[in-house]
Design a protein around this motif. Structure first.
Motif, short mmCIF file in Angstrom:
data_model
loop_
_atom_site.label_atom_id
_atom_site.label_comp_id
_atom_site.label_asym_id
_atom_site.label_seq_id
_atom_site.Cartn_x
_atom_site.Cartn_y
_atom_site.Cartn_z
N ALA A 146 5.44 -1.88 -14.97
CA ALA A 146 4.54 -1.40 -14.03
C ALA A 146 5.01 -1.15 -12.71
O ALA A 146 4.90 -0.26 -12.05
CB ALA A 146 3.03 -2.31 -14.04
N ASP A 147 5.71 -2.09 -12.28
CA ASP A 147 6.34 -2.04 -10.92
C ASP A 147 7.26 -0.90 -10.82
O ASP A 147 7.57 -0.13 -9.89
CB ASP A 147 6.89 -3.38 -10.45
N ALA A 148 8.11 -0.83 -11.94
CA ALA A 148 9.14 0.51 -11.95
C ALA A 148 8.36 1.76 -11.97
O ALA A 148 8.91 2.70 -11.04
CB ALA A 148 10.00 0.24 -13.13
N ILE A 149 7.16 1.70 -12.54
CA ILE A 149 6.38 3.08 -12.51
C ILE A 149 5.99 3.36 -11.06
O ILE A 149 5.96 4.51 -10.67
CB ILE A 149 5.32 2.78 -13.50
N VAL A 150 5.57 2.06 -10.49
CA VAL A 150 5.04 2.31 -9.04
C VAL A 150 6.32 2.91 -8.00
O VAL A 150 5.92 3.87 -7.28
CB VAL A 150 4.55 1.09 -8.48
N ALA A 151 7.31 2.26 -8.32
CA ALA A 151 8.46 2.87 -7.43
C ALA A 151 8.82 4.16 -7.66
O ALA A 151 9.22 5.10 -6.62
CB ALA A 151 9.73 1.92 -7.68
N LEU A 152 8.83 4.70 -9.12
CA LEU A 152 9.07 6.00 -9.16
C LEU A 152 8.03 7.02 -8.75
O LEU A 152 8.17 8.19 -8.52
CB LEU A 152 9.25 6.12 -10.58
N SER A 153 6.87 6.56 -8.61
CA SER A 153 5.74 7.22 -8.31
C SER A 153 5.71 7.68 -6.82
O SER A 153 4.93 8.52 -6.29
CB SER A 153 4.37 6.83 -8.68
N SER A 154 6.56 6.55 -5.87
CA SER A 154 6.32 6.55 -4.56
C SER A 154 7.34 7.46 -4.25
O SER A 154 8.27 7.87 -4.64
CB SER A 154 6.41 5.06 -4.02
N ASP A 155 7.41 7.58 -2.65
CA ASP A 155 8.26 8.34 -1.59
C ASP A 155 9.74 7.65 -1.74
O ASP A 155 10.57 8.53 -1.26
CB ASP A 155 7.64 8.54 -0.37
N LEU A 156 9.87 6.18 -2.10
CA LEU A 156 11.03 5.88 -2.05
C LEU A 156 11.89 6.38 -3.20
O LEU A 156 13.01 6.29 -2.89
CB LEU A 156 10.80 4.17 -2.55
N ALA A 195 -1.51 -2.79 -17.11
CA ALA A 195 -0.78 -3.36 -15.97
C ALA A 195 -0.31 -2.27 -14.88
O ALA A 195 -0.36 -2.82 -13.68
CB ALA A 195 0.69 -4.14 -16.62
N THR A 196 0.06 -1.27 -15.49
CA THR A 196 0.39 -0.10 -14.69
C THR A 196 -0.90 0.30 -13.69
O THR A 196 -0.72 0.56 -12.39
CB THR A 196 0.94 1.01 -15.23
N ALA A 197 -2.07 0.42 -14.39
CA ALA A 197 -3.14 0.81 -13.48
C ALA A 197 -3.39 -0.23 -12.35
O ALA A 197 -3.91 0.11 -11.17
CB ALA A 197 -4.47 1.00 -14.43
N ARG A 198 -3.32 -1.46 -12.84
CA ARG A 198 -3.58 -2.46 -11.76
C ARG A 198 -2.47 -2.56 -10.57
O ARG A 198 -2.80 -2.51 -9.52
CB ARG A 198 -3.40 -3.87 -12.48
N ALA A 199 -1.18 -2.12 -11.09
CA ALA A 199 -0.13 -2.13 -10.18
C ALA A 199 -0.27 -0.93 -9.08
O ALA A 199 -0.23 -0.96 -7.81
CB ALA A 199 1.16 -2.16 -10.56
N LEU A 200 -0.82 0.18 -9.76
CA LEU A 200 -0.82 1.25 -8.67
C LEU A 200 -2.10 1.12 -7.85
O LEU A 200 -1.95 1.72 -6.58
CB LEU A 200 -1.35 2.53 -9.79
N GLY A 201 -3.11 0.39 -8.47
CA GLY A 201 -3.99 -0.11 -7.31
C GLY A 201 -3.72 -0.90 -6.33
O GLY A 201 -4.04 -0.75 -5.05
N ARG A 202 -3.02 -1.91 -6.68
CA ARG A 202 -2.48 -2.72 -5.63
C ARG A 202 -1.67 -2.10 -4.53
O ARG A 202 -1.52 -2.61 -3.26
CB ARG A 202 -1.48 -3.86 -6.28
N ALA A 203 -0.96 -1.03 -5.04
CA ALA A 203 -0.09 -0.08 -3.85
C ALA A 203 -1.03 0.62 -3.23
O ALA A 203 -0.40 1.56 -2.53
CB ALA A 203 0.87 0.28 -4.98
N GLY A 204 -2.30 0.75 -3.60
CA GLY A 204 -2.95 1.57 -2.69
C GLY A 204 -3.76 2.89 -3.31
O GLY A 204 -4.51 3.46 -2.69
N ARG A 244 0.87 -1.34 0.00
CA ARG A 244 0.07 0.09 -0.11
C ARG A 244 0.91 1.18 0.07
O ARG A 244 0.64 2.28 0.77
CB ARG A 244 -0.95 -0.03 1.28
N LEU A 245 1.83 1.19 -0.71
CA LEU A 245 2.91 2.34 -0.89
C LEU A 245 2.39 3.76 -1.23
O LEU A 245 2.86 4.66 -0.88
CB LEU A 245 3.89 1.81 -1.87
N LEU A 246 1.14 3.41 -2.09
CA LEU A 246 0.41 4.77 -2.35
C LEU A 246 -0.61 5.20 -2.02
O LEU A 246 -1.41 5.64 -2.70
CB LEU A 246 0.57 4.58 -4.12
#
Length: 257
Positions: free
Chosen positions: A229-239, A26-35, A7-9
């Motif tokens: 998608a997972d790389a996009i989640v990481a770049l979108s996050s505070d990490l 895939a990106t939309a789904r990954a962002l949703g999984r991240a919250g 729930r990184l996001l």
């Protein structure tokens, strides 16, 4: 393979252009999984977009489908308005849509018109949404914009000249926007996949060359949509809160910088 994003996001809202299929889905789904709450933009395939929305909702995240051609300024404004009205201010923008018609499989000298059309379409698809969302992020002094680029922008592959040149133009736009929006706390980065098996790359995937590409890729496989998608989640996050203006290849090491 996807990992638990923890729930990184959580509490954030994302808009994914071209989010109904392939890397966008895939990106939309990954962002949703991240919250994140996710607005899934689509052009024509409403059912595909609704399928992505359903998958996100099954992860206990909010999602909506928003129709619109991001190459059209008025349509882009309408879909951004809809996404904001339904989900709230956009914290994460993923520019995945590509304009300019079908991919042209030809060399640069054979495809002058196609290259110009692709560059024009790609920049309109990206800028029309960035103008709106970026301005709002700037006022709130924070946000993340991620462009989906291509490793072809730096490989110089002549057989996909239109994509290579258009994505190189988008890379330049990313760097300009990163410098322009950085003082206001808005980060802009590019994720650049190599060959990814999606509907759009189906003709390429049928070629025997895929095995040859994998043989010279350090990680010995081509990227999957979920890798991007997972790389996009990481770049979108505070990490990655102190990363902007970056061009991140997601290609298993095919092109090292």
């Amino acid at each position: 393979m996807n990992t638990d994003a923890g729930r990184l996001l959580a509490g954030r809202t994302a808009l994914v252009t071209g989010g109904s299929r392939g890397i966008g889905a895939a990106t939309a789904r990954a962002l949703g999984r991240a919250g994140a709450s996710v607005a899934v933009n689509y052009l024509r395939n409403e059912q595909a977009a609704r399928d992505v929305v359903r998958d996100i909702e099954q992860e206990n995240a909010k999602a909506v489908a928003v129709q619109g051609d991001v190459c059209d300024p008025d349509a882009a404004a309408e879909l951004v308005w809809q996404a904001t009205e339904l989900l709230g201010d956009i914290d994460i923008l993923v520019c995945n849509a590509i304009g300019g018609g079908p991919v042209f499989r030809g060399t640069a000298l054979d495809s002058g018109f196609e290259i110009q059309s692709r560059v024009d379409g790609q920049l309109r698809a990206t800028l029309n949404v960035c103008r709106l969302v970026g301005a709002a992020m700037r006022q709130r002094r924070g946000g993340s914009i991620v462009f989906v680029g291509s490793s072809e922008s730096r490989s110089g592959a002549p057989e996909v000249a239109d994509i290579a040149v258009a994505k190189a133009a988008q890379d330049a736009l990313m760097r300009v926007l990163a410098a322009e929006l950085g003082p206001d706390g808005v980060r802009v980065n590019t994720v650049a996949p190599g060959l990814v098996p999606t509907d759009g790359s189906a003709p390429t995937r049928r070629l025997p060359a895929v095995a040859a590409i994998e043989a010279v890729t350090p990680l010995r496989r081509i990227a999957q949509a979920e890798d991007v998608a997972d790389a996009i989640v990481a770049l979108s996050s505070d990490l990655c809160r102190h990363i902007t203006g970056a061009h991140l290849p997601v290609d298993g090491g095919q092109i090292m910088h």
